[in-house]
Design a protein around this motif. Structure first.
Motif, PDB file in Angstrom:
ATOM      1  N   GLN A 159       0.828  -1.213   0.000  1.00 44.27           N
ATOM      2  CA  GLN A 159       0.000   0.000   0.000  1.00 44.27           C
ATOM      3  C   GLN A 159       0.858   1.258   0.000  1.00 44.27           C
ATOM      4  O   GLN A 159       0.537   2.265  -0.632  1.00 44.27           O
ATOM      5  CB  GLN A 159      -0.936   0.055   1.228  1.00 44.27           C
ATOM      6  CG  GLN A 159      -2.158  -0.833   1.120  1.00 44.27           C
ATOM      7  CD  GLN A 159      -1.863  -2.254   1.577  1.00 44.27           C
ATOM      8  OE1 GLN A 159      -0.680  -2.673   1.611  1.00 44.27           O
ATOM      9  NE2 GLN A 159      -2.876  -3.008   1.919  1.00 44.27           N
ATOM     10  N   LEU A 160       1.986   1.177   0.724  1.00 42.99           N
ATOM     11  CA  LEU A 160       2.848   2.351   0.838  1.00 42.99           C
ATOM     12  C   LEU A 160       3.462   2.722  -0.509  1.00 42.99           C
ATOM     13  O   LEU A 160       3.472   3.900  -0.894  1.00 42.99           O
ATOM     14  CB  LEU A 160       3.934   2.050   1.877  1.00 42.99           C
ATOM     15  CG  LEU A 160       4.830   3.193   2.278  1.00 42.99           C
ATOM     16  CD1 LEU A 160       4.046   4.441   2.640  1.00 42.99           C
ATOM     17  CD2 LEU A 160       5.680   2.773   3.489  1.00 42.99           C
ATOM     18  N   ILE A 161       3.958   1.733  -1.224  1.00 42.68           N
ATOM     19  CA  ILE A 161       4.578   2.053  -2.519  1.00 42.68           C
ATOM     20  C   ILE A 161       3.510   2.502  -3.519  1.00 42.68           C
ATOM     21  O   ILE A 161       3.743   3.423  -4.322  1.00 42.68           O
ATOM     22  CB  ILE A 161       5.440   0.868  -3.040  1.00 42.68           C
ATOM     23  CG1 ILE A 161       6.298   1.306  -4.221  1.00 42.68           C
ATOM     24  CG2 ILE A 161       4.612  -0.338  -3.418  1.00 42.68           C
ATOM     25  CD1 ILE A 161       7.445   2.174  -3.832  1.00 42.68           C
ATOM     26  N   GLN A 162       2.330   1.909  -3.435  1.00 37.17           N
ATOM     27  CA  GLN A 162       1.236   2.374  -4.304  1.00 37.17           C
ATOM     28  C   GLN A 162       0.895   3.832  -4.032  1.00 37.17           C
ATOM     29  O   GLN A 162       0.695   4.618  -4.952  1.00 37.17           O
ATOM     30  CB  GLN A 162      -0.011   1.493  -4.091  1.00 37.17           C
ATOM     31  CG  GLN A 162       0.130   0.128  -4.742  1.00 37.17           C
ATOM     32  CD  GLN A 162      -0.836  -0.896  -4.199  1.00 37.17           C
ATOM     33  OE1 GLN A 162      -1.433  -0.714  -3.130  1.00 37.17           O
ATOM     34  NE2 GLN A 162      -1.002  -2.010  -4.925  1.00 37.17           N
TER      35      GLN A 162
ATOM     36  N   MET B 295      15.803   4.260  -4.652  1.00 35.81           N
ATOM     37  CA  MET B 295      16.964   3.400  -4.904  1.00 35.81           C
ATOM     38  C   MET B 295      16.529   2.143  -5.659  1.00 35.81           C
ATOM     39  O   MET B 295      17.157   1.727  -6.646  1.00 35.81           O
ATOM     40  CB  MET B 295      17.624   3.037  -3.569  1.00 35.81           C
ATOM     41  CG  MET B 295      18.861   2.159  -3.687  1.00 35.81           C
ATOM     42  SD  MET B 295      20.297   3.016  -4.407  1.00 35.81           S
ATOM     43  CE  MET B 295      20.488   2.132  -5.972  1.00 35.81           C
ATOM     44  N   ALA B 296      15.439   1.539  -5.217  1.00 37.21           N
ATOM     45  CA  ALA B 296      14.971   0.299  -5.845  1.00 37.21           C
ATOM     46  C   ALA B 296      14.467   0.546  -7.265  1.00 37.21           C
ATOM     47  O   ALA B 296      14.618  -0.314  -8.141  1.00 37.21           O
ATOM     48  CB  ALA B 296      13.868  -0.335  -4.996  1.00 37.21           C
ATOM     49  N   THR B 297      13.899   1.726  -7.503  1.00 40.40           N
ATOM     50  CA  THR B 297      13.448   2.058  -8.857  1.00 40.40           C
ATOM     51  C   THR B 297      14.630   2.035  -9.825  1.00 40.40           C
ATOM     52  O   THR B 297      14.547   1.468 -10.923  1.00 40.40           O
ATOM     53  CB  THR B 297      12.761   3.439  -8.874  1.00 40.40           C
ATOM     54  OG1 THR B 297      11.540   3.342  -8.115  1.00 40.40           O
ATOM     55  CG2 THR B 297      12.434   3.888 -10.286  1.00 40.40           C
TER      56      THR B 297
ATOM     57  N   GLU C  48       6.311  -6.265  -8.050  1.00 39.98           N
ATOM     58  CA  GLU C  48       6.636  -7.524  -8.722  1.00 39.98           C
ATOM     59  C   GLU C  48       8.146  -7.770  -8.778  1.00 39.98           C
ATOM     60  O   GLU C  48       8.624  -8.892  -8.575  1.00 39.98           O
ATOM     61  CB  GLU C  48       6.086  -7.461 -10.155  1.00 39.98           C
ATOM     62  CG  GLU C  48       6.568  -8.532 -11.115  1.00 39.98           C
ATOM     63  CD  GLU C  48       5.754  -9.811 -11.016  1.00 39.98           C
ATOM     64  OE1 GLU C  48       4.673  -9.767 -10.393  1.00 39.98           O
ATOM     65  OE2 GLU C  48       6.204 -10.843 -11.535  1.00 39.98           O
ATOM     66  N   GLY C  49       8.928  -6.687  -9.018  1.00 42.63           N
ATOM     67  CA  GLY C  49      10.339  -6.889  -9.352  1.00 42.63           C
ATOM     68  C   GLY C  49      11.340  -6.672  -8.237  1.00 42.63           C
ATOM     69  O   GLY C  49      12.442  -7.238  -8.254  1.00 42.63           O
ATOM     70  N   VAL C  50      11.018  -5.836  -7.252  1.00 43.97           N
ATOM     71  CA  VAL C  50      12.029  -5.459  -6.256  1.00 43.97           C
ATOM     72  C   VAL C  50      12.248  -6.577  -5.231  1.00 43.97           C
ATOM     73  O   VAL C  50      11.291  -7.105  -4.665  1.00 43.97           O
ATOM     74  CB  VAL C  50      11.636  -4.143  -5.547  1.00 43.97           C
ATOM     75  CG1 VAL C  50      12.548  -3.867  -4.359  1.00 43.97           C
ATOM     76  CG2 VAL C  50      11.690  -2.982  -6.540  1.00 43.97           C
TER      77      VAL C  50
END
Lengths: 269, 269, 269
Positions: free
Chosen positions: C4-7, C221-223, C262-264
């Motif tokens: 939810q936080l990243i969304q 960073m993860a992006t 999905e990817g991190v």
């Protein structure tokens, strides 16, 4: 703008490879050099006072861009622009971010009071701020203003005795007597940096070989908007902004009179 | 230049990742950093006097490029180049636009009188102007001169006691005793900014690991011309200058001894 | 970091288009502007003291990058960062090359003693040098240090009362209480210039809309690491570093919460 005129502009660009001097920001300076080359000009980007007069004096057009303006750059701009005025070559002024800070606005007003600018290219709030009106400019984005781009362009053309180019969803180009709108482009043009700056380079390239700078302004502005439109059409779903930027430069370099005439939607405003 | 030598240069580049310090123009500085990385070097681009000595002293080669020269940058260049001379690392000098303005020419002459430059890389009119002769240089383009590139390179190599690299339709590389021509390239290399500047970065990367800088100059110049040729061959009709630039960097990063030996047309001049 | 936080972060970025002010090096400034636009922010890159306060005061985050630091730029950085501290917006500090020269290290220490930095993003030897320890930094590359990135991040987070982001094969993000590792990326990210600088722009964009800057640091960073990984997967054998750079920007611009989740690969360290 009739077809013979645009054909002649592209032909002269090809024949003459005009030298386009830029004193511009360090964010998009590479893009501007490559856009100038792509359309058929030869870019030069010297920025020190020590050679500003001599470099401008051998050029065919001068682009002044306020993107990363500072005091030293400003001094070089004034010297170069005076030399351009003296030689009679077009001065294209891009008041990036004017209205965002007091410093930027004051320097822009000082510039335009000192120099006879030939063509002003900006977004609506930058041109609005240049006229001494208070827009809500935030950074280098377009802010909100209380008049239409058409009315603003007409008023600014009179006020500055210059050709006005206002980029937007519909681009507007005005001189003291005429005004046109261009209905081309792609929303992705707002998601890469430097499309405005490169437009000034394209306009300058055409102006360097044009008899009437008004038509050069139309030719350059429409080249960018059409190139963006064509690049957007060729972008696949798996691609993003990196590829859009490359396709945009591809389309600028492939632009010619036939493509321009076929694609540009130009209307009296 | 025999095959073992070029194989050794690529191998040493890969093994050593030399640090290539640049004091260069703000138009193509990003291209130079990426070209250095693409060939296997590690770029550093600090430009203030305050660390010029210390940064040059830890580097393996130094590139000095006059593209957007000003007084402050010049002071940093002299400090860095003195440190490079003291350490014995190669100094690659790119006299961009020399001959175009009095300021630029004077500063270049001052530089070359103060510093022992190892390799000079420019177009014909820049090297000609550096020798105190008057070429018709216009902006940063090649102007007309009254001697061949071969004669100019020979004379300049003697005059400056340096390796001379003159980019052109045929590239010429000379030292005091030898001279070669490279017959590679693509006319599109003249339609993107920074190909000359990037060539200096490639030469510097090879020079940083070479016993004889003459062969490094050949290796670097030929890498650019061959990469441009290969990029041009892979460009489709629907693509333009944006894509050419990307393919050029692709080819630089994919260059290796086998491709180089297969593709480079090197002749005694 | 729950879904939810990243969304919410991606949603708020899209809704608010925060203004991200940068005072940064002239090597990768264009990359930083385009990365900011690609993720959904609006970049501004003014660098003169004369408007540093006013520009920072209207921004939503401030990026300070030491890549081509000099005295004048440093003065503007301090003014802008004080304004940012006063306004309460996040200050992201990228100590590029700190440890390589005395000048750079001293200026960085002075900066961090004067300003409350919110997030520090660097490689391990830069962060190590910032703590007053002596790393063998060479140019702007990572040097060798005598502790793990995890221990370093923990210690630095306490020492500077800031969020620490250390880029590497595994990226580490720490605040005073928590620490995570990201296991994404591609070795090609080390072969283009500006990936670190662009990471700071991404972090700043998320921080501008985040309640807790620690999660913004992870998100940004993860992006970058995931975008690099995806770009690398899509690179064909016939392509090289030019195309990788473009695909990297494509992936940044196409990043959304679903792709990120999905990817991190995020792990407690």
């Amino acid at each position: 703008m009739n077809n013979q005129l645009i054909q002649k502009l592209f032909l002269k660009l090809q024949e003459e490879t005009p030298l386009i001097h830029h004193i511009t920001n360090n964010v998009t300076i590479n893009d501007c050099a490559n856009a100038t080359l792509a359309i058929g000009g030869s870019p030069v980007m010297a920025a020190t006072m020590a050679e500003a007069d001599e470099m401008a004096s051998q050029s065919d057009a001068l682009v002044i861009n306020f993107g990363t303006i500072n005091d030293q750059m400003f001094e070089a701009m004034v010297i170069a622009a005076k030399a351009a005025n003296h030689k009679g070559i077009p001065v294209i002024f891009d008041p990036v971010g004017v209205g965002a800070t007091k410093y930027r606005t004051e320097k822009a007003v000082e510039f335009i009071q000192t120099i006879q600018v030939s063509i002003i290219r900006g977004n609506a709030s930058e041109v609005y701020s240049l006229m001494g009106k208070r827009a809500k400019t935030r950074g280098v984005d377009t802010g909100e203003i209380d008049m239409t781009a058409i009315d603003l362009a007409k008023e600014a053309a009179q006020h500055f005795n210059a050709i006005i180019v206002i980029s937007g969803r519909l681009d507007v180009i005005a001189n003291e007597n005429s005004i046109v709108q261009i209905d081309n482009g792609d929303v992705l043009l707002t998601r890469v940096t430097g499309t405005g700056c490169m437009t000034a380079s394209l306009i300058a390239s055409f102006a360097a070989v044009a008899d009437d700078w008004y038509y050069a302004a139309i030719a350059g502005m429409a080249t960018m908007s059409l190139a963006g439109e064509l690049a957007g059409q060729k972008l696949s779903d798996s691609e993003g902004m990196g590829t859009f930027r490359i396709k945009l430069m591809d389309e600028i370099s492939k632009m010619n009179a036939a493509t321009w005439i076929e694609g540009v939607n130009l209307n009296e405003a």
